[in-house]
Design a protein around this motif. Sequence first.
Motif, PDB file in Angstrom:
ATOM      1  N   SER A   1      61.885  53.613  48.701  1.00 35.26           N
ATOM      2  CA  SER A   1      62.116  54.342  47.410  1.00 35.26           C
ATOM      3  C   SER A   1      63.102  54.066  46.513  1.00 35.26           C
ATOM      4  CB  SER A   1      61.714  55.695  47.487  1.00 35.26           C
ATOM      5  OG  SER A   1      62.931  56.057  48.355  1.00 35.26           O
TER       6      SER A   1
ATOM      7  N   THR B   1      62.821  48.758  39.685  1.00 31.42           N
ATOM      8  CA  THR B   1      62.218  49.389  38.558  1.00 31.42           C
ATOM      9  C   THR B   1      63.446  49.244  37.217  1.00 31.42           C
ATOM     10  OG1 THR B   1      60.889  50.619  39.900  1.00 31.42           O
ATOM     11  CG2 THR B   1      61.050  51.210  37.588  1.00 31.42           C
TER      12      THR B   1
ATOM     13  N   THR C   1      51.665  47.800  37.840  1.00 33.04           N
ATOM     14  CA  THR C   1      51.616  48.444  39.261  1.00 33.04           C
ATOM     15  C   THR C   1      52.882  48.726  39.946  1.00 33.04           C
ATOM     16  OG1 THR C   1      49.395  47.683  39.930  1.00 33.04           O
ATOM     17  CG2 THR C   1      51.028  48.578  41.566  1.00 33.04           C
ATOM     18  N   ASN C   2      53.488  49.765  40.170  1.00 33.31           N
ATOM     19  CA  ASN C   2      54.648  50.119  40.789  1.00 33.31           C
ATOM     20  C   ASN C   2      54.552  51.118  41.951  1.00 33.31           C
ATOM     21  OD1 ASN C   2      57.461  50.267  41.292  1.00 33.31           O
ATOM     22  ND2 ASN C   2      57.948  51.135  39.195  1.00 33.31           N
ATOM     23  N   ASP C   3      54.179  50.540  43.141  1.00 27.10           N
ATOM     24  CA  ASP C   3      54.068  51.260  44.306  1.00 27.10           C
ATOM     25  C   ASP C   3      55.145  51.106  45.217  1.00 27.10           C
ATOM     26  OD1 ASP C   3      52.709  52.604  46.219  1.00 27.10           O
ATOM     27  OD2 ASP C   3      50.933  51.445  46.165  1.00 27.10           O
ATOM     28  N   ALA C   4      56.083  52.061  45.257  1.00 20.92           N
ATOM     29  CA  ALA C   4      57.197  51.965  46.354  1.00 20.92           C
ATOM     30  C   ALA C   4      56.616  52.249  47.804  1.00 20.92           C
ATOM     31  CB  ALA C   4      58.297  52.878  45.812  1.00 20.92           C
ATOM     32  N   LYS C   5      55.698  53.335  47.916  1.00 19.76           N
ATOM     33  CA  LYS C   5      55.230  53.632  49.196  1.00 19.76           C
ATOM     34  C   LYS C   5      54.751  52.258  49.876  1.00 19.76           C
ATOM     35  CE  LYS C   5      52.045  56.735  51.637  1.00 19.76           C
ATOM     36  NZ  LYS C   5      51.285  57.709  51.502  1.00 19.76           N
ATOM     37  N   ASN C   6      53.914  51.484  48.988  1.00 19.16           N
ATOM     38  CA  ASN C   6      53.585  50.358  49.857  1.00 19.16           C
ATOM     39  C   ASN C   6      54.069  48.938  49.612  1.00 19.16           C
ATOM     40  OD1 ASN C   6      50.872  51.371  51.041  1.00 19.16           O
ATOM     41  ND2 ASN C   6      50.343  52.028  49.152  1.00 19.16           N
TER      42      ASN C   6
ATOM     43  N   TYR D   1      55.281  47.528  46.539  1.00 14.52           N
ATOM     44  CA  TYR D   1      54.584  46.368  45.805  1.00 14.52           C
ATOM     45  C   TYR D   1      54.867  46.769  44.178  1.00 14.52           C
ATOM     46  CZ  TYR D   1      51.066  43.260  43.550  1.00 14.52           C
ATOM     47  OH  TYR D   1      50.672  42.183  42.895  1.00 14.52           O
ATOM     48  N   MET D   2      55.152  45.623  43.349  1.00 12.67           N
ATOM     49  CA  MET D   2      55.251  45.832  42.043  1.00 12.67           C
ATOM     50  C   MET D   2      54.716  44.781  41.530  1.00 12.67           C
ATOM     51  SD  MET D   2      58.645  46.022  39.466  1.00 12.67           S
ATOM     52  CE  MET D   2      59.302  47.806  40.358  1.00 12.67           C
TER      53      MET D   2
END
Length: 201
Positions: free
Chosen positions: A84, A91, A113-118, A120-121
């Motif tokens: 995170s 970001t 796409t901005n997916d900190a949990k997985n 990937y951006m």
Amino acid sequence: MSFDYCDMNLSAILLRLTRDDTLLLQPNDLGVLPRTDLGGEEYLGLKHCGAAPNCFCSSDKLEDDPDHSIPAWIWPQEYGSDLSKVFAELTAVINAYQPGQSNVDGGGFKIITNDAKNGYMYIQFESLKNGYIDDVELAYIPTLGNRAIQVRSSSRLGYLDFGVNAKRLNYIAKALRAKGWDAKGVDFDSHANYAIQNELV
């Protein structure tokens, strides 16, 4: 944002539609997926670059593709395994990107796409004059290195990029280095073929 197509001529309408559709679309093979290296071994990684000198990717092995391979970006040790925090910093750096720097990406950018949990951006960058879209991916893939963000920047169209992808990555990498990352950019000495073909040297 809406547009009144009644007040636009045909060429302007076609250009507007092309730009809108391009921003909505993306190549269907992006993301962290099973890939196969030149030795036939399967691994999780980002999309291969291909032959054209308009792409860089850190998840490709250097020995497989020295013309397109670049080092992953390593986040500071004190961040530990806190994705995170890592992606919050990524970001912030992306959002601070200056469209038009070094005369590239004048059309701006959009984080899709901005997916900190997985980990990937995915970001789309747009050229100013023709609205061409370039795809940029940042991904944490544990099997490819501890504290390593894999990076891919690629043009969708054409063969040459005239230095756009290198200038973009070098700008972002410099901003990350200022925050304590080990983030190398594109070195024209080690990517001489790219530099020569794109008339950068």
